[in-house]
Design an enzyme around this catalytic site. Structure first.
Site, mmCIF file in Angstrom:
data_model
loop_
_atom_site.group_PDB
_atom_site.id
_atom_site.type_symbol
_atom_site.label_atom_id
_atom_site.label_comp_id
_atom_site.label_asym_id
_atom_site.label_seq_id
_atom_site.Cartn_x
_atom_site.Cartn_y
_atom_site.Cartn_z
ATOM 1 N N TRP A 277 0.885 -1.328 -0.059
ATOM 2 C CA TRP A 277 -0.202 -0.025 -0.136
ATOM 3 C C TRP A 277 0.954 1.011 0.072
ATOM 4 C CZ3 TRP A 277 -4.161 -1.593 4.233
ATOM 5 C CH2 TRP A 277 -5.119 -2.762 3.541
ATOM 6 N N ASP B 172 -4.834 4.962 -9.587
ATOM 7 C CA ASP B 172 -4.122 4.381 -10.872
ATOM 8 C C ASP B 172 -2.875 5.480 -11.452
ATOM 9 O OD1 ASP B 172 -4.005 1.783 -12.441
ATOM 10 O OD2 ASP B 172 -3.853 3.298 -13.859
ATOM 11 N N ARG C 79 10.947 -7.109 -8.815
ATOM 12 C CA ARG C 79 9.641 -8.019 -8.928
ATOM 13 C C ARG C 79 8.879 -6.631 -8.954
ATOM 14 N NH1 ARG C 79 4.420 -8.136 -6.742
ATOM 15 N NH2 ARG C 79 3.572 -10.222 -7.377
ATOM 16 N N ASP D 277 5.041 -5.492 -9.298
ATOM 17 C CA ASP D 277 3.581 -5.943 -8.920
ATOM 18 C C ASP D 277 2.637 -5.295 -10.107
ATOM 19 O OD1 ASP D 277 1.876 -6.849 -6.780
ATOM 20 O OD2 ASP D 277 1.227 -4.754 -6.669
ATOM 21 N N LYS E 51 0.839 -6.083 -15.300
ATOM 22 C CA LYS E 51 -0.120 -6.112 -16.352
ATOM 23 C C LYS E 51 -1.027 -5.019 -16.634
ATOM 24 C CE LYS E 51 -4.168 -9.037 -15.449
ATOM 25 N NZ LYS E 51 -4.845 -10.200 -15.813
ATOM 26 N N GLU F 119 4.624 -9.422 -12.458
ATOM 27 C CA GLU F 119 3.327 -9.987 -12.067
ATOM 28 C C GLU F 119 2.351 -9.910 -13.136
ATOM 29 O OE1 GLU F 119 -0.106 -10.298 -8.505
ATOM 30 O OE2 GLU F 119 0.816 -8.439 -9.078
ATOM 31 N N ARG G 110 -0.191 -15.433 4.625
ATOM 32 C CA ARG G 110 0.912 -14.634 5.208
ATOM 33 C C ARG G 110 1.210 -15.001 6.473
ATOM 34 N NH1 ARG G 110 -1.555 -9.824 2.131
ATOM 35 N NH2 ARG G 110 -1.617 -10.311 -0.195
#
Ligand SMILES: *[C@@H]1O[C@H](CO)[C@@H](O)[C@H](O)[C@H]1NC(C)=O
Ligand SMILES: *[C@@H]1O[C@H](CO)[C@@H](O)[C@H](O)[C@H]1NC(C)=O
Ligand SMILES: *[C@@H]1O[C@H](CO)[C@@H](O)[C@H](O)[C@H]1NC(C)=O
Ligand SMILES: *[C@@H]1O[C@H](CO)[C@@H](O)[C@H](O)[C@H]1NC(C)=O
Ligand SMILES: *[C@@H]1O[C@H](CO)[C@@H](O)[C@H](O)[C@H]1NC(C)=O
Ligand SMILES: *[C@@H]1O[C@H](CO)[C@@H](O)[C@H](O)[C@H]1NC(C)=O
Ligand SMILES: *[C@@H]1O[C@H](CO)[C@@H](O)[C@H](O)[C@H]1NC(C)=O
Ligand SMILES: *[C@@H]1O[C@H](CO)[C@@H](O)[C@H](O)[C@H]1NC(C)=O
Length: 534
Positions: free
Chosen positions: A103, A191, A220, A222, A225, A246, A363
């Protein structure tokens, strides 16, 4: 004869590598960590972490650094840690606190919950000192808010105009997936408009700085796409390191469009994950054809299967054990991930048999496990040990594409380089069934199952058969000659061995040698190879 110091010097020169590329990462294997959940500081109460509470449990970059032996002893050569950027830290949201790190508030600041800049640098230094790589998770697509009209001045991009205007995602429309806001109205994820030139430039200088400041070897990414592929080449170019994105979903054509010079170096291979669930999960479809098909499609559609990320779990999926109750299903699927094309990734806790379902139950804190040397931990150690050895000592392991040798309703045999893995979905109960394997090996060749050290001798017509009268175990057949000097299964052993053509035989004369010896010998061979090759 090489001195120990010389070998170490070579190793450290290799590993001080800045700007690790896809080629460099191909040979790695990755342990994925949620920083908050990996390890507690000394003296903290180990009984207080309830995943359902969705709040911080106390793990930090320092506690990862202090507990790297557990990861390295299982043979991993890289860690991937959850995002390091500052997160939302206000009143509890509808989904709790930002313990997971995804976040994002101001990406230019570090998350002080996990430590200081010096702590992160110390982790990076220690990882490199051990010859391992550091991969950091980054969130670029969005920030986090608690209303649809957030105060943009608290983010890295401070103007509402830097964001797409709010719309809920229509999951049947890729433009909507890319331009609308992930999350929901309780926890919206505004966004970022990554088509704007100043956003593009801002992100490029940010990532360059982050990678250089903390000597990061890979990213990596997140929700990759959710940003058009065209954004990525320049972003990753500015980072100067390997990028794995991802791309959630099982549409292999879409996934493949995110790998290559027009997009990212690599993606996490969700289509293969889905195929592995289809093939191995118990209860489940137990559909080996789905796996055979996906292997073929993967080879045909992806630019470079060898750098895709292979996984069975992550922070968004139910644990394997939550969807498949039989441990052999895990061990067979895991063997596939290490012995086929791609970079193996293990999500922390899988080695401890954690069984939580989706977020937040997947988690779990790792510490209640006491970091025990479990059967799965030991298997992972063997898989990493063998893979690391093959990479260091054969040219053919990484450079060859996986081939399917045979398949049936109950299993599949695959070959990569000199190694044949025979995998089954029958589970633990013994069955009077077998998997035929058609090898390209000459008759009478001696192969060793690297997991049990049992010997299999190739039949006169090149075939072998693996029997499951002791249960559905994974089998990894390596020509005895390839293991020479590896220390794996006492490779130089020439003692009495019972053998039957084309059939499993057992031998008490073959015993396993300690891994540290393996690593030292292989490292020496590798360094020697470098010197000879230079
Ligand atoms: C785990 O236990 C096995 C024996 O049960 C041993 O061979 C192996 O070295 C242990 N691994 C570690 C990292 O302690
Ligand atoms: C897809 O979503 C975009 C962005 O929300 C929208 O402009 C477009 O009309 C949608 N297309 C269809 C076919 O619904
Ligand atoms: C197995 O998966 C394939 C897809 O690769 C599919 O065509 C086939 O129908 C599936 N078989 C069963 C029994 O579900
Ligand atoms: C799956 O996870 C949920 C929540 O953690 C748990 O209640 C359930 O028992 C798990 N199922 C299995 C098979 O472990
Ligand atoms: C871990 O250690 C604690 C304290 O010794 C013990 O109560 C607990 O059962 C252990 N857990 C596991 C999974 O071994
Ligand atoms: C397998 O077959 C043999 C005879 O060929 C029999 O003795 C044995 O009980 C069978 N085992 C199982 C698990 O069915
Ligand atoms: C090939 O060899 C195996 C083991 O020796 C034997 O079981 C099998 O029947 C042979 N197949 C053919 C086609 O000769
Ligand atoms: C393989 O080589 C790497 C250097 O690239 C070294 O760090 C590692 O210890 C070696 N591993 C084995 C098992 O030989």
């Amino acid at each position: 004869m090489l001195s120990f110091t010389k070998v170490c010097l070579y190793a450290s020169l290799l590993h001080a590598a800045f700007a690790a590329t896809a080629e460099d990462w191909k040979s790695r294997s990755i342990y994925q960590i949620i920083t908050d959940r990996y390890a507690l500081p000394n003296g903290a109460d180990p009984t207080k972490c309830n995943p359902g509470a969705q709040t911080w449990c106390g793990g930090t970059w320092n506690t990862i650094r202090e507990n790297l032996d557990y990861i390295q002893n299982a043979g991993f050569t890289a860690i991937w840690i959850s995002p390091v950027s500052q997160n939302y830290d206000g009143p509890r949201s509808a989904y709790g606190d930002a313990y997971h790190g995804y976040w994002i508030a101001d990406a230019t600041q570090l998350n002080s919950r996990f430590g200081t800049a010096d702590d992160l640098k110390a982790l990076s230094d220690e990882v490199h000192k051990r010859g391992m790589y550091l991969m950091v998770d980054v969130v670029v697509n969005n920030v986090m808010a608690t209303s649809l009209t957030p105060d943009y001045s608290k983010y890295m991009f401070k103007d509402a105009a830097h964001y797409h205007t709010y719309c809920p995602v229509d999951w049947s429309n890729i433009t909507s997936e890319q331009n609308c806001w992930l999350g929901d109205t309780k926890v919206p994820l505004p966004d970022v408009n990554t088509e704007l030139p100043d956003v593009i430039a801002g992100y490029q200088s940010w990532i360059k700085d982050l990678v250089q400041t903390y000597n990061i070897d890979g990213l990596r990414i997140d929700a990759a796409k959710h940003i058009p592929a065209a954004f990525w080449p320049k972003f990753c170019g500015a980072a100067g390191v390997f990028c794995i994105g991802e791309v959630f979903g099982d549409d292999i054509d879409f996934a493949a469009s995110y790998q290559g010079p027009q997009a990212l170096d690599s993606i996490l291979n969700y289509p293969m994950y889905n195929a592995l669930v289809d093939a191995f999960a118990i209860p489940g479809k137990q559909n080996i054809s789905a796996l055979v098909d996906t292997i073929a499609e993967s080879k045909q559609k992806f630019k470079e299967p060898a750098v895709l990320g292979n996984f069975l779990e992550n922070q968004d999926l139910s644990r394997w054990k939550n969807i498949s109750v039989d441990p052999q299903s895990l061990w067979n699927a895991m063997t596939f991930n290490f012995m086929s094309d791609g970079i193996p990734i293990v999500y922390y806790g899988q080695e401890q048999g954690f069984s939580g379902s989706a977020d937040p139950w997947n988690r779990e804190p790792l510490w209640p496990s006491n970091y025990t040397n479990t059967t799965t931990y030991e298997l992972i150690g063997k898989l990493n040990g063998l893979r690391n050895y093959l990479i260091n000592s054969t040219d053919s392991f990484l450079s060859s594409d996986v081939q399917v040798l045979s398949s049936s309703d109950i299993g599949i045999s695959i070959m990569k380089g000199p190694v044949i893995s025979v995998l089954t979905n029958i589970g633990s109960p013994p069955k009077n069934v077998s998997m035929p394997v058609y090898t390209p090996f000459a008759g009478n060749l001696i192969t060793i199952d690297a997991l049990t050290c049992k010997q299999y001798v190739v039949g006169s017509n090149g075939t072998l058969s693996v029997q499951y009268s002791l249960g559905g175990v994974p089998t990894i057949l390596v020509p005895e000659s390839v293991l020479q000097g590896s220390g794996i299964c006492g490779s130089s052993n020439t003692g009495a061995i019972e053998q039957t053509q084309g059939q499993l035989t057992t031998s008490s004369a073959l015993t396993e040698v300690q891994r540290p010896a393996t690593a030292m010998i292989a490292l020496a061979l590798f360094a020697l190879g470098l010197i000879m090759g230079a």
